[in-house]
Design an enzyme around this catalytic site. Structure first.
Site, PDB file in Angstrom:
ATOM      1  N   LYS A 282       1.395 -12.085  -7.098  1.00  0.00           N
ATOM      2  CA  LYS A 282      -0.044 -12.416  -7.197  1.00  0.00           C
ATOM      3  C   LYS A 282      -0.274 -13.017  -8.802  1.00  0.00           C
ATOM      4  CE  LYS A 282      -1.222  -8.654  -4.212  1.00  0.00           C
ATOM      5  NZ  LYS A 282      -2.015  -7.538  -3.831  1.00  0.00           N
TER       6      LYS A 282
ATOM      7  N   GLN B 258      -4.121  -2.310  -7.208  1.00  0.00           N
ATOM      8  CA  GLN B 258      -2.813  -2.298  -6.036  1.00  0.00           C
ATOM      9  C   GLN B 258      -2.587  -0.928  -5.537  1.00  0.00           C
ATOM     10  OE1 GLN B 258      -0.954  -5.336  -5.333  1.00  0.00           O
ATOM     11  NE2 GLN B 258       0.208  -3.777  -3.616  1.00  0.00           N
TER      12      GLN B 258
ATOM     13  N   ASP C 106     -10.534  -8.092  -3.210  1.00  0.00           N
ATOM     14  CA  ASP C 106      -9.744  -7.785  -1.905  1.00  0.00           C
ATOM     15  C   ASP C 106     -10.520  -7.390  -0.824  1.00  0.00           C
ATOM     16  OD1 ASP C 106      -6.940  -7.432  -2.423  1.00  0.00           O
ATOM     17  OD2 ASP C 106      -6.911  -5.504  -3.494  1.00  0.00           O
TER      18      ASP C 106
END
Ligand code: NDP
Length: 289
Positions: free
Chosen positions: A52, A96, A119
């Site tokens: 990412k 994460q 997200d």
């Protein structure tokens, strides 16, 4: 049969994103900014966040990886997130998953400012998705919709079977496909006669996380197969999807490979959500002026 090259499509989209960002740099003197928080040293998570960071850097986005020790308390992690919530420069914050056991992921995800929830996991965004209202769409389902659009797969009226009902992929992709007027069936570990269900699919999306869940006799001739699964073989160390690629690909009209299918699109949509969050900010600032 055609293999859907997610890496190539993601590269094309990233070139466009890089152009957009460079235009913002010239016109506004700023670029979208993403904060990635990683807790602990899970190897798979480390490799995902590195991917990412690299992708964000490639398109000229500002990106910061904050790597915290597994021992960090929930309160300390919340305080870290709060700092970035309050920093006007930051447009996207992702934490994460998975988190260590002593930290409640729901509390953490709910603490992210809604505009910065790139997200799309905050309950506010999840609720709006299910109400078909404008929201931040989660990256993997958004990437799958973009893939299907790019290869011009007709969705309206199609029989779609989604195998897996997880919150990150299965459920939201089923909703997006429903919004696109597909007839959607969701199958899971308790479904009876899975093969009978999957054989009805014009489009089959599998998000299970078990290798060889989908075998060639389970799909219809000419089906489109979107394989989201990521399974590392403990012996050869390679990544495999949920589908028995060699045999399923002979029957499918289109199939996504693993790696190189859905994965790169997921990252690309994370960048897109961050750019969109930045655009919301500069448009709001423009209206306030
Ligand atoms: P979850 O564990 O949340 O969901 C897995 C789903 O699979 C569950 O609904 C489970 O059913 C179902 N399932 C398990 N075994 C079977 C079976 N034998 N037959 C039918 N259904 C079954 O996982 P995620 O949705 O988070 O992830 C799924 C996979 O996708 C993983 O491999 C993950 O690594 C990958 N992934 C890939 C991404 C990418 O960008 N390419 C992004 C996110 C995830 P039940 O609900 O009954 O338990």
């Amino acid at each position: 049969m055609a293999i859907i090259n997610g890496t190539l499509l993601a590269a094309k989209i990233k070139t466009e994103q890089a152009n957009v960002i460079s235009r913002y740099q010239k016109s506004h003197g700023s670029v979208p900014s993403l904060v990635i928080i990683l807790v602990g040293d899970d190897l798979a998570s480390l490799s995902y966040v590195r991917g990412k960071v690299r992708a964000a850097e490639e398109i000229g986005m500002e990106v910061r990886l904050i790597h915290l020790a597994t021992t960090i308390s929930q309160a300390e992690l919340l305080a870290e997130i709060q700092k970035h919530n309050q920093n006007e420069k930051v447009d996207g914050i992702i934490v994460q998953l998975p988190l260590p056991e002593h930290i409640d992921p729901d509390t953490i995800l709910e603490s992210i400012a809604i505009r910065k929830d790139v997200d799309g996991f905050h309950p506010h965004n999840v609720a709006r998705l299910w109400l078909s209202e404008p929201c931040v769409q989660p990256c993997t389902p958004k990437g799958i919709m973009r893939l299907l659009h790019e290869i011009q797969i007709p969705i309206e009226g199609a029989n779609v079977v989604v195998v897996g009902r997880g919150n990150i992929v299965g459920k939201p992709i089923a909703k997006l496909l429903l919004d696109a007027n597909a007839t959607v069936t969701i199958a899971h570990s308790k479904s009876k006669n899975l093969a009978e269900i999957t054989r009805r699919a014009d489009i089959l999306v599998t998000a299970v996380g078990k290798r060889n869940t989908i075998k060639s006799e389970m799909i219809k001739e000419g089906a489109v197969v979107i394989d989201v699964g990521i399974n590392r073989d403990p012996i050869d160390g390679k990544l495999y999807g949920d589908a028995d690629f060699e045999n399923v690909s002979r029957k499918a009209s289109f199939i996504t490979p693993v790696p190189g299918g859905v994965g790169p699109m997921t990252i690309c949509m994370l960048l897109e959500n961050t750019i969109e969050s930045y655009e919301k900010k500069i448009n709001k600032n423009f209206l306030l002026k």
